[in-house]
Design a protein around this motif. Sequence first.
Motif, PDB file in Angstrom:
ATOM      1  N   UNK A  57       0.908  -1.131  -0.042  1.00 55.04           N
ATOM      2  CA  UNK A  57      -0.018   0.045   0.166  1.00 55.04           C
ATOM      3  C   UNK A  57       1.115   1.167  -0.042  1.00 55.04           C
ATOM      4  N   UNK A  58       0.590   2.222  -0.803  1.00 55.50           N
ATOM      5  CA  UNK A  58       1.245   3.335  -0.991  1.00 55.50           C
ATOM      6  C   UNK A  58       0.573   4.677  -0.401  1.00 55.50           C
ATOM      7  N   UNK A  59       1.302   5.369   0.592  1.00 50.85           N
ATOM      8  CA  UNK A  59       0.645   6.603   1.261  1.00 50.85           C
ATOM      9  C   UNK A  59       1.608   7.707   0.656  1.00 50.85           C
ATOM     10  N   UNK A  60       1.222   8.995   0.500  1.00 52.41           N
ATOM     11  CA  UNK A  60       1.615  10.275   0.293  1.00 52.41           C
ATOM     12  C   UNK A  60       1.748  11.332   1.226  1.00 52.41           C
ATOM     13  N   UNK A  61       2.889  12.290   1.192  1.00 52.75           N
ATOM     14  CA  UNK A  61       3.163  13.231   2.162  1.00 52.75           C
ATOM     15  C   UNK A  61       3.495  14.303   1.038  1.00 52.75           C
ATOM     16  N   UNK A  62       2.515  15.519   1.518  1.00 53.33           N
ATOM     17  CA  UNK A  62       2.638  16.604   0.681  1.00 53.33           C
ATOM     18  C   UNK A  62       3.718  17.628   1.596  1.00 53.33           C
ATOM     19  N   UNK A  63       4.711  18.023   1.174  1.00 51.84           N
ATOM     20  CA  UNK A  63       5.769  18.822   1.856  1.00 51.84           C
ATOM     21  C   UNK A  63       6.413  18.017   2.772  1.00 51.84           C
ATOM     22  N   UNK A  64       7.164  18.834   3.604  1.00 48.36           N
ATOM     23  CA  UNK A  64       8.066  18.002   4.543  1.00 48.36           C
ATOM     24  C   UNK A  64       7.346  17.609   5.960  1.00 48.36           C
ATOM     25  N   UNK A  65       6.247  18.440   6.246  1.00 45.17           N
ATOM     26  CA  UNK A  65       5.524  17.915   7.554  1.00 45.17           C
ATOM     27  C   UNK A  65       3.965  17.495   7.189  1.00 45.17           C
ATOM     28  N   UNK A  66       3.678  17.427   5.887  1.00 42.15           N
ATOM     29  CA  UNK A  66       2.336  16.888   5.612  1.00 42.15           C
ATOM     30  C   UNK A  66       2.050  15.645   6.346  1.00 42.15           C
ATOM     31  N   UNK A  67       0.683  15.403   6.242  1.00 48.21           N
ATOM     32  CA  UNK A  67       0.093  14.289   6.893  1.00 48.21           C
ATOM     33  C   UNK A  67       0.305  13.266   5.572  1.00 48.21           C
ATOM     34  N   UNK A  84       0.241   7.192  -9.560  1.00 46.45           N
ATOM     35  CA  UNK A  84      -0.298   8.327  -8.757  1.00 46.45           C
ATOM     36  C   UNK A  84      -0.394   9.652  -9.465  1.00 46.45           C
ATOM     37  N   UNK A  85      -0.830   9.591 -10.949  1.00 46.94           N
ATOM     38  CA  UNK A  85      -1.054  10.928 -11.547  1.00 46.94           C
ATOM     39  C   UNK A  85      -2.018  11.614 -10.945  1.00 46.94           C
ATOM     40  N   UNK A  86      -3.072  11.015 -10.414  1.00 48.80           N
ATOM     41  CA  UNK A  86      -4.380  11.690 -10.055  1.00 48.80           C
ATOM     42  C   UNK A  86      -4.245  12.155  -8.605  1.00 48.80           C
ATOM     43  N   UNK A  87      -3.281  11.602  -7.947  1.00 48.58           N
ATOM     44  CA  UNK A  87      -2.829  12.141  -6.627  1.00 48.58           C
ATOM     45  C   UNK A  87      -1.895  13.246  -6.593  1.00 48.58           C
ATOM     46  N   UNK A  88      -0.772  13.211  -7.403  1.00 55.21           N
ATOM     47  CA  UNK A  88       0.014  14.271  -7.532  1.00 55.21           C
ATOM     48  C   UNK A  88      -0.334  15.467  -8.733  1.00 55.21           C
ATOM     49  N   UNK A  89      -1.195  14.998  -9.737  1.00 52.93           N
ATOM     50  CA  UNK A  89      -1.491  15.830 -10.945  1.00 52.93           C
ATOM     51  C   UNK A  89       0.024  16.761 -11.165  1.00 52.93           C
ATOM     52  N   UNK A  90      -0.204  18.133 -11.237  1.00 55.10           N
ATOM     53  CA  UNK A  90       0.775  18.716 -11.885  1.00 55.10           C
ATOM     54  C   UNK A  90       1.198  19.883 -10.886  1.00 55.10           C
ATOM     55  N   UNK A  91       0.642  19.579  -9.544  1.00 53.40           N
ATOM     56  CA  UNK A  91       1.039  20.801  -8.803  1.00 53.40           C
ATOM     57  C   UNK A  91       2.487  20.942  -8.252  1.00 53.40           C
ATOM     58  N   UNK A 123       5.621  19.155 -11.171  1.00 59.29           N
ATOM     59  CA  UNK A 123       5.732  20.234 -12.061  1.00 59.29           C
ATOM     60  C   UNK A 123       7.209  20.641 -12.403  1.00 59.29           C
ATOM     61  N   UNK A 124       8.081  20.365 -11.554  1.00 59.83           N
ATOM     62  CA  UNK A 124       9.328  20.689 -11.792  1.00 59.83           C
ATOM     63  C   UNK A 124      10.666  19.465 -12.345  1.00 59.83           C
ATOM     64  N   UNK A 125       9.784  18.274 -12.148  1.00 56.05           N
ATOM     65  CA  UNK A 125      10.654  17.167 -12.388  1.00 56.05           C
ATOM     66  C   UNK A 125      10.092  16.102 -13.551  1.00 56.05           C
ATOM     67  N   UNK A 126       8.778  16.458 -14.015  1.00 54.08           N
ATOM     68  CA  UNK A 126       8.525  15.313 -14.848  1.00 54.08           C
ATOM     69  C   UNK A 126       9.233  15.775 -16.123  1.00 54.08           C
ATOM     70  N   UNK A 127       9.423  14.384 -17.032  1.00 54.45           N
ATOM     71  CA  UNK A 127      10.119  14.604 -18.150  1.00 54.45           C
ATOM     72  C   UNK A 127       9.299  14.882 -19.240  1.00 54.45           C
ATOM     73  N   UNK A 128       9.657  15.622 -20.270  1.00 48.87           N
ATOM     74  CA  UNK A 128       8.983  16.151 -21.430  1.00 48.87           C
ATOM     75  C   UNK A 128       9.306  15.443 -22.684  1.00 48.87           C
TER      76      UNK A 128
END
Length: 292
Positions: A57-67, A84-91, A123-128
Motif C-alpha cells: 500500500x502506498x501513502x503520500x505526504x505533501x511537503x516536509x511535514x504533511x500528513x 499516482x497521476x491523479x494524486x500528485x497531478x501537476x501541482x 511540476x518541476x521534474x516530470x520529463x517532457x
Amino acid sequence: MDLLLLLELWFGVCLSAGVVSSFSDSEPPKAENVHWVSLDFKTVLKWSVQPSDYTYTVALSEGEDGDWITSPECIEKSHTECDLTEDVKYHDMTFTADVVTEGMGAFDPEEFPHTYSIPFNPYRQSELSAVSFTIHKVAERSVTLNISDPLTGIHAGNKQLTIRDVLKKDLKYKVSYHKSASTGMRDLIVDSNLPQIPNLDQGQSYCFMVAAFVPSRAKEFQQGSWSSQTCTSGSILNEVELGTVFQAIFIPLVLLIILVTVIVIYCRCCRGKRKSTNTNTAQQATAQYTVV
C-alpha cells in the motif's frame, strides 16, 4: 504398533508446527529501489521486491511535514508499481511516497516494513517528450514553424491537457537549426507555437529541430526530448508561398492580358467605324454620279 504410530503422528505435528512457526516468524519483504517515473505529468511509482504473498500500500505526504494520506488507487497491490497521476497531478509541490508491506502473519501491522521514496515535484521534474512541428511558412530570409504541444496524462473534465495547459507561461521552445550543407548549429529560445526564425541566408536550405524548454526548472530538467529533424526543400528563395507567387506573377500577367484584349477590341472597333464611314462616302459619291 500403536505406540510407533503415535510417535510418528507426534513427530509430524511437531514438524508442521515448526514450519508454520518458521513462516509466521519470517520477516516480511521490504520494497526496494523505490523510484518515480514521470513523463508529460503521467506519474508512476515503482519498486522491486522478492516474490511473496504479501501486498503493498502506498501513502503520500505533501511537503516536509504533511500528513500521510493513502492513495485510493494503491491499496494492497500485489504488483510493484502504482499510478499516482491523479494524486500528485501537476501541482508545484514536493511529494514523498511510503511503500508499506502488508499481509497475514505474526507481526503487528505497525511492525511491517516501510520504504520511503526520494522527494518528487511533478511540476518541476516530470520529463517532457519530443514535440512535433511543421514548416508553416518560408519567406526570403525567414522560416515560420508550427509547433504542436504534447498531450499530458492529465484530464480535466472531457479535455486532455497539453503541457501548455500545465506549464502556461513557463513553457518555452528551443529551436536548433543549421544550413543543410553545414554542421554549425544555432539555437533560439521562443515563446510562441508559431515562431519565426529570422536572418537566414537567401538561397540556402535549412534544417530544424525543436524541444520543449522550461527555464524556471533546474538545469537537468529544463529541456525535453528533441523532435525529429525537418528541412526546407530546395533553397529559401524556392520556398516562397504560393500566394506570394500568385501575387508576383499571375496577377500582373492577368492584368496584361486584359489590357491587350481591351486594346485589340478598341482597335477593331476603330477599324470598323473607319470602314463603315468610307463605305458610306463611296455610296454617296456613286449616287451623285448616277443622277448627273
